[in-house]
Design an enzyme around this catalytic site. Structure first.
Site, PDB file in Angstrom:
ATOM      1  N   HIS A 250       1.038  -0.862  -0.152  1.00 22.57           N
ATOM      2  CA  HIS A 250       0.627   0.090   0.029  1.00 22.57           C
ATOM      3  C   HIS A 250       1.161   1.701   0.230  1.00 22.57           C
ATOM      4  O   HIS A 250       0.356   2.439  -0.293  1.00 22.57           O
ATOM      5  CB  HIS A 250      -0.750  -0.010   1.143  1.00 22.57           C
ATOM      6  CG  HIS A 250      -1.777   0.744   0.918  1.00 22.57           C
ATOM      7  ND1 HIS A 250      -2.486   1.907   0.094  1.00 22.57           N
ATOM      8  CD2 HIS A 250      -3.735   0.628   1.530  1.00 22.57           C
ATOM      9  CE1 HIS A 250      -3.598   2.113   0.765  1.00 22.57           C
ATOM     10  NE2 HIS A 250      -4.446   1.892   0.925  1.00 22.57           N
TER      11      HIS A 250
ATOM     12  N   ASP B 113      -9.816  -5.343 -18.929  1.00 24.14           N
ATOM     13  CA  ASP B 113     -10.416  -6.555 -19.112  1.00 24.14           C
ATOM     14  C   ASP B 113      -9.045  -7.078 -19.945  1.00 24.14           C
ATOM     15  O   ASP B 113      -8.023  -5.442 -21.186  1.00 24.14           O
ATOM     16  CB  ASP B 113     -10.684  -5.477 -20.319  1.00 24.14           C
ATOM     17  CG  ASP B 113     -11.670  -6.278 -22.308  1.00 24.14           C
ATOM     18  OD1 ASP B 113     -11.161  -7.603 -21.827  1.00 24.14           O
ATOM     19  OD2 ASP B 113     -12.523  -5.975 -22.739  1.00 24.14           O
TER      20      ASP B 113
END
Length: 504
Positions: A230, A441
């Site tokens: 993070h 995608d």
């Protein structure tokens, strides 16, 4: 925009006490590991084959289920040896400083994401396509292929070594339809096998900044699982990188958004000059309940639930986030039975990119551009007041986040020693619905689920999902002690039963 509770995850990592990955040699060869680890005991048929344990029939027939609990679904996962995938071309060897916002103590953790894709028998190996795109994307995002170090003053820097990120290729003997039948919500069955914790990879320092596993399913579908450090980026930042990978996987010559480092834009002022009183930074650290007593469940709120919650506010017009955050905050406070005279804290993650002009953050910035908006209130006042009162507190905290507030918080946290530790009576909510995961995608269409794969005590996410009818909904994974979880579920139902009659 993701953020998470350092207390739980740091304790979990410390307990493992794993050695540095620098002392291991991960192979770039494609040798299949002979080891198979079924995530739960499997039954042996008379012909010697194995079959999966299926969820109860009544669960499969249920058309709508608000509370998702781990289902009995077992399958085996075969993994190849982990390998390091580096940039596909030469990259600069240099050291890059993180911002003072990246460098906060509560961001020194790993966050896991899950993306489930519906595939077919097209003969194209998703693992191979994604591995190639990963190497190409790392040329542009080369700091992600480096290692995090701590400078003499404790400041975090990235050593851009080009060593690469961890990549695991796997196969699971399960179909996507079986996973959908038990619900694509955290906690996922056998998740520890779908994102295997490679030995030595969990350290924040001196370890790969990303761990990726692509698991092919029997039906041609696949799961893309990712764990990221993070400190190097927030949710929007990692989504930007994943979308860059996806564009390259689809054969685009370049990425739509070019990455920008510019971490100096979120450095402490010289000299530090806090101009706000940040009460949330002064709270005493309270240890969470024992980990063995914790359970995780996901609560799904459909359109009718959300409409009822918002309409119960009468003339007040609240966003879905404001209404649902206030609703869950009240339910959790009651479930934990926090005593009067104390503090019930709500923290939600605010994205600074909406104020990009004022903060001078350029398009393509993939570092942490988030701060925590905090509401502190007496538990008795929260439970005794109306939902509208709680929504008003949330809205006021949102409005308080200005550029000056952000600068003040950075200054204050640096003066405190870069620490921001969350007490156990604090609920942290991060809205992951619009971070960009749903657009990733790789060439097989958009994922059927995309979002966080885990939660922790005191940390929940808002995740965009579809309910069993195919309509838009919000899933919220919650972690609580077992008895408190039962009270929380009952409180949620009670509150919904209170607001729903107002629709008529």
């Amino acid at each position: 925009m993701l953020s998470c509770g350092a207390i739980v995850w740091r304790a979990r990592a410390a307990a493992r006490a794993l050695p540095s990955i620098l002392h291991r040699n991960y192979s770039r060869k494609e040798q299949r590991s002979p080891w198979v680890n079924p995530c739960r005991p499997r039954q042996l048929s008379s012909d010697g084959s194995t079959h999966k344990l299926t969820p109860p029939v009544d669960m499969l027939k249920q058309t709508k289920e608000r509370v998702h609990t781990p289902a009995t679904l077992a399958y085996a996962v075969r993994r190849r040896d982990p390998e390091l995938v580096g940039p596909a071309a030469h990259t600069p060897r240099e050291t890059k400083r993180l911002s003072d916002l990246d460098d906060m103590e509560d961001l020194r953790v790993h966050v896991s994401l899950a993306l489930f894709y519906r595939g077919g028998d097209d003969g194209v190996d998703p693992a191979g396509v994604i591995r190639r795109a990963l190497g190409e994307a790392l040329v542009r995002y080369y700091p992600l292929a480096g290692r995090l170090r701590e400078a003499e003053d404790g400041k975090l820097v990235v050593d851009c070594t080009g060593e690469g990120v961890l990549f695991v290729e796997a196969d699971a003997d399960v179909r996507l339809a079986e996973l959908e039948a038990v619900g694509l919500r955290p906690p996922f069955p056998c998740w520890d096998q779908l994102l295997f914790d490679v030995e030595g990879s969990s350290s924040v320092l001196n370890s790969p900044l990303l761990l990726i596993q692509v698991t092919r399913l029997l039906c041609g579908s696949f799961i893309f699982a990712l764990r990221f450090n993070h400190t190097i980026c927030d949710g929007i930042g990692i989504a930007q990188f994943m979308n860059a990978m996806a564009e390259l996987a689809r054969g685009l010559p370049s990425t739509t958004v070019e990455p920008v480092w510019s971490r100096e834009l979120l450095e402490v002022r010289d000299p530090p000059a806090p101009s706000f009183t940040h009460r949330e930074l002064d709270q005493l650290l309270e240890p969470p309940p024992p980990a063995g007593d914790m359970v995780m469940r996901s609560f799904t709120f459909g359109a009718s639930d959300l409409t009822a919650i918002k309409k119960s506010l009468l003339r007040d017009t609240a966003t879905t986030f404001e209404a649902l955050a206030a609703f869950l905050w009240r339910a959790r406070t009651a479930a934990l039975e926090l005593p009067p005279g104390g503090t019930a804290s709500l923290v939600f993650v605010t994205n600074l990119r909406s104020a990009a002009a004022e903060m001078s953050l350029p398009t393509g910035y993939y570092g942490n551009a988030i701060v925590h908006s905090t509401v502190l209130v007496d538990p008795a006042a929260l439970r005794g007041g109306s939902l509208g009162d709680a929504v008003a507190l949330v809205r006021r905290a949102k409005a308080a986040v200005t550029a000056e507030y952000v600068r003040s918080m950075i200054d204050e946290m640096v003066l405190l020693g870069r620490r921001y530790l969350w007490p156990a009576n604090m609920l942290v909510i991060s809205d992951a619905r619009r971070l960009g995961f749903h657009r990733v995608d790789f060439g097989w269409g958009e994922p059927v689920y995309a979002g966080p794969a885990d939660a922790a005590f005191g940390l929940s996410f808002f995740i965009a999902v579809k309910d069993r009818g195919g309509d838009d909904a919000v899933a919220v994974p919650v972690v609580l002690p077992r008895l408190a979880m039962d009270r929380f579920a009952a409180e949620v139902e009670k509150l919904l039963n209170t607001v729903k009659p107002q629709l008529s």
